[in-house]
Scaffold this motif. Structure first.
Motif, PDB file in Angstrom:
ATOM      1  N   ASN A   5       6.422   9.858 -22.579  1.00  0.00           N
ATOM      2  CA  ASN A   5       5.748  10.341 -23.747  1.00  0.00           C
ATOM      3  C   ASN A   5       6.002  12.097 -24.095  1.00  0.00           C
ATOM      4  O   ASN A   5       5.216  12.432 -24.883  1.00  0.00           O
ATOM      5  N   ILE A   6       6.867  12.479 -23.185  1.00  0.00           N
ATOM      6  CA  ILE A   6       7.200  14.140 -23.413  1.00  0.00           C
ATOM      7  C   ILE A   6       8.491  14.279 -23.853  1.00  0.00           C
ATOM      8  O   ILE A   6       9.349  13.810 -23.365  1.00  0.00           O
ATOM      9  N   GLY A   7       8.426  15.038 -24.810  1.00  0.00           N
ATOM     10  CA  GLY A   7       9.706  15.411 -25.664  1.00  0.00           C
ATOM     11  C   GLY A   7       9.987  16.783 -25.412  1.00  0.00           C
ATOM     12  O   GLY A   7       8.912  17.565 -25.510  1.00  0.00           O
ATOM     13  N   VAL A   8      11.249  17.335 -24.727  1.00  0.00           N
ATOM     14  CA  VAL A   8      11.578  18.578 -24.742  1.00  0.00           C
ATOM     15  C   VAL A   8      12.434  19.081 -25.642  1.00  0.00           C
ATOM     16  O   VAL A   8      13.336  18.512 -26.118  1.00  0.00           O
ATOM     17  N   TYR A   9      11.729  20.415 -26.430  1.00  0.00           N
ATOM     18  CA  TYR A   9      12.711  20.943 -27.543  1.00  0.00           C
ATOM     19  C   TYR A   9      12.677  22.401 -27.416  1.00  0.00           C
ATOM     20  O   TYR A   9      12.198  23.088 -26.501  1.00  0.00           O
ATOM     21  N   ASP A  10      13.551  22.724 -28.309  1.00  0.00           N
ATOM     22  CA  ASP A  10      13.732  24.292 -28.363  1.00  0.00           C
ATOM     23  C   ASP A  10      12.370  24.891 -29.184  1.00  0.00           C
ATOM     24  O   ASP A  10      11.700  24.111 -29.961  1.00  0.00           O
ATOM     25  N   THR A  11      11.973  25.886 -28.787  1.00  0.00           N
ATOM     26  CA  THR A  11      10.660  26.359 -29.074  1.00  0.00           C
ATOM     27  C   THR A  11      10.195  26.183 -30.744  1.00  0.00           C
ATOM     28  O   THR A  11       9.407  25.614 -31.342  1.00  0.00           O
ATOM     29  N   GLY A  12      11.408  26.698 -31.521  1.00  0.00           N
ATOM     30  CA  GLY A  12      11.263  26.706 -32.866  1.00  0.00           C
ATOM     31  C   GLY A  12      11.110  25.331 -33.390  1.00  0.00           C
ATOM     32  O   GLY A  12      10.524  24.882 -34.296  1.00  0.00           O
ATOM     33  N   ALA A  13      11.677  24.189 -32.917  1.00  0.00           N
ATOM     34  CA  ALA A  13      11.925  22.875 -33.292  1.00  0.00           C
ATOM     35  C   ALA A  13      10.593  22.210 -33.029  1.00  0.00           C
ATOM     36  O   ALA A  13      10.251  20.978 -33.746  1.00  0.00           O
ATOM     37  N   ILE A  14       9.812  22.559 -32.126  1.00  0.00           N
ATOM     38  CA  ILE A  14       8.577  21.932 -31.826  1.00  0.00           C
ATOM     39  C   ILE A  14       7.579  21.732 -33.059  1.00  0.00           C
ATOM     40  O   ILE A  14       7.060  20.856 -33.207  1.00  0.00           O
ATOM     41  N   TYR A  15       7.597  22.752 -33.996  1.00  0.00           N
ATOM     42  CA  TYR A  15       6.721  22.710 -34.962  1.00  0.00           C
ATOM     43  C   TYR A  15       6.952  21.650 -35.854  1.00  0.00           C
ATOM     44  O   TYR A  15       6.225  20.636 -36.442  1.00  0.00           O
ATOM     45  N   SER A  16       8.174  21.534 -36.357  1.00  0.00           N
ATOM     46  CA  SER A  16       8.922  20.499 -37.396  1.00  0.00           C
ATOM     47  C   SER A  16       8.849  19.392 -36.511  1.00  0.00           C
ATOM     48  O   SER A  16       8.293  18.352 -37.288  1.00  0.00           O
ATOM     49  N   ALA A  17       8.956  19.005 -35.217  1.00  0.00           N
ATOM     50  CA  ALA A  17       8.930  17.779 -34.542  1.00  0.00           C
ATOM     51  C   ALA A  17       7.646  17.228 -34.505  1.00  0.00           C
ATOM     52  O   ALA A  17       7.246  15.859 -34.803  1.00  0.00           O
ATOM     53  N   THR A  18       6.506  18.200 -34.341  1.00  0.00           N
ATOM     54  CA  THR A  18       5.255  17.754 -34.459  1.00  0.00           C
ATOM     55  C   THR A  18       4.955  17.197 -35.872  1.00  0.00           C
ATOM     56  O   THR A  18       4.187  16.074 -36.212  1.00  0.00           O
ATOM     57  N   ASN A  19       5.219  17.982 -36.813  1.00  0.00           N
ATOM     58  CA  ASN A  19       4.935  17.835 -38.090  1.00  0.00           C
ATOM     59  C   ASN A  19       5.510  16.559 -38.563  1.00  0.00           C
ATOM     60  O   ASN A  19       4.939  15.818 -39.571  1.00  0.00           O
ATOM     61  N   ASP A  20       6.741  16.012 -38.156  1.00  0.00           N
ATOM     62  CA  ASP A  20       7.559  14.836 -38.438  1.00  0.00           C
ATOM     63  C   ASP A  20       6.817  13.785 -37.764  1.00  0.00           C
ATOM     64  O   ASP A  20       7.369  12.590 -38.145  1.00  0.00           O
ATOM     65  N   GLY A  21       6.114  13.733 -36.754  1.00  0.00           N
ATOM     66  CA  GLY A  21       5.631  13.044 -36.219  1.00  0.00           C
ATOM     67  C   GLY A  21       6.370  12.416 -35.014  1.00  0.00           C
ATOM     68  O   GLY A  21       6.057  11.168 -34.297  1.00  0.00           O
TER      69      GLY A  21
END
Length: 341
Positions: free
Chosen positions: A227-243
């Motif tokens: 249930n936990i995805g690890v991303y670069d800091t900047g990518a978290i925002y778009s990943a969250t927005n994209d679902g």
């Protein structure tokens, strides 16, 4: 728990190669030659609610800031305030790193800097106790820093700390969630997270945050690792927005929160430490010009998370100049006027 300087923008000393000693030489050279950095541009200023202080005429006031968007905005606000107060302002904003900027204040080579309480407490002052109460945190750093020749002005409401955010259109789908304590009531399959690598692995990061809110990392009936995805800091925002996940780790004053229409969950059980911003002054400067503290005390209450998110967005998303954004805000609040108007 020890949480020094949660994110790189606010104080990872290792990110910046420039040392305090090098910066000191640079600052002296700039001051000695009468030069200022290219980022020192600000529009002309007329008095508003801020008017010239007695004794300010002909006196130099040096303003510094760190070198990311929010700090550049705050630095320009300080430059505009100092100029309206009648000082000859030297703009030393855009300093690479937290420690070098602080060294300028400690040494008296700069007079004013907007600083974060949590950064001072955990990074500069080396404290290990985490203080989540914002007033207590400010008082603690205020009291210790007086012995260092630094005076903390009134804190702003804005608290640039960690948070979890969810895309706004999903709030209703997730039972109208508004607070982190409500995570435990969600079905397991809805407890999905996007986090950066550092926060994911820190001994005081993701795992204790979940535990603080009654959840267990790795448990199939709580928050399984899948249930936990690890991303670069900047990518978290778009990943969250994209679902890609329901809940992304964000910083509370980041302009992308508004740009992507994310909703920040309330940290209602107080896990994250306080990172309120406040003006700090070289004490000798404040002793000579006590009216400075009142000027900044009028500005601080206006600086909320929402205000900074809006200003950060104008720079980071819309491409505006920090000086222009700060100038417009200062005029809109009545602190200064446009002399050409």
């Amino acid at each position: 728990m020890h949480r020094p300087a949660f994110h790189a923008r606010r104080g990872h000393l290792g990110r910046w190669g420039l040392t305090a000693s090098v910066l000191t030489v640079t600052a002296l050279a700039l001051t000695g030659c009468g030069l200022q950095p290219a980022t020192s541009y600000v529009p002309a200023v007329g008095p508003g609610s801020i008017t010239p202080l007695d004794g300010a005429e002909g006196v130099n006031l040096t303003v510094t800031s760190k070198n990311y968007t929010e700090q550049l905005l705050l630095g320009k606000i300080a430059v505009l305030a100092g100029t309206a107060a009648g000082f000859d302002v030297t703009d030393l904003s855009n300093v690479p790193g937290s420690q070098p900027a602080r060294e300028l204040i400690l040494s008296g080579q700069a007079d004013v800097l907007w600083e974060y309480t949590g950064t001072a407490w955990l990074t500069y002052l080396g404290q290990t106790e985490v203080i989540t109460n914002q007033n207590e945190m400010w008082q603690a750093v205020h009291d210790i820093d007086l012995t260092n020749g630094v005076t903390w002005g009134a804190p702003a409401p804005m608290n640039n700390t960690y948070a979890l955010a969810v895309r706004s259109e999903a709030v209703a789908e997730l039972g109208g969630i508004t607070a982190m304590s409500e995570l435990a009531a969600l079905p397991v399959e809805d407890r999905t997270f996007c986090v950066e690598a550092e926060f994911n692995s820190r001994p005081d990061g993701m795992n204790p945050m979940l535990a603080h809110y009654g959840l267990e990392r790795g448990a199939a009936d709580s928050v399984p690792d899948s249930n936990i995805g690890v991303y670069d800091t900047g990518a978290i925002y778009s990943a969250t927005n994209d679902g890609a996940c329901n809940f992304g780790e964000v910083f509370t004053t980041d302009g992308r929160i508004d740009a992507l229409d994310l909703t920040v969950l309330t940290d209602d059980l107080a896990f994250f430490p306080a990172y309120n911003v406040a003006p700090i002054f070289f004490t000798e400067t404040l002793t000579a010009h006590p009216g400075l503290e009142k000027i900044f005390a009028a500005i601080s209450p206006k600086l909320t998370d929402e205000v900074l998110r809006g200003m950060n967005r104008q720079v980071d998303v819309d491409g505006a100049e920090p000086a222009d954004v700060a100038y417009t805000w200062m005029i809109d609040e009545g602190f200064i006027t446009d002399p050409a108007a």
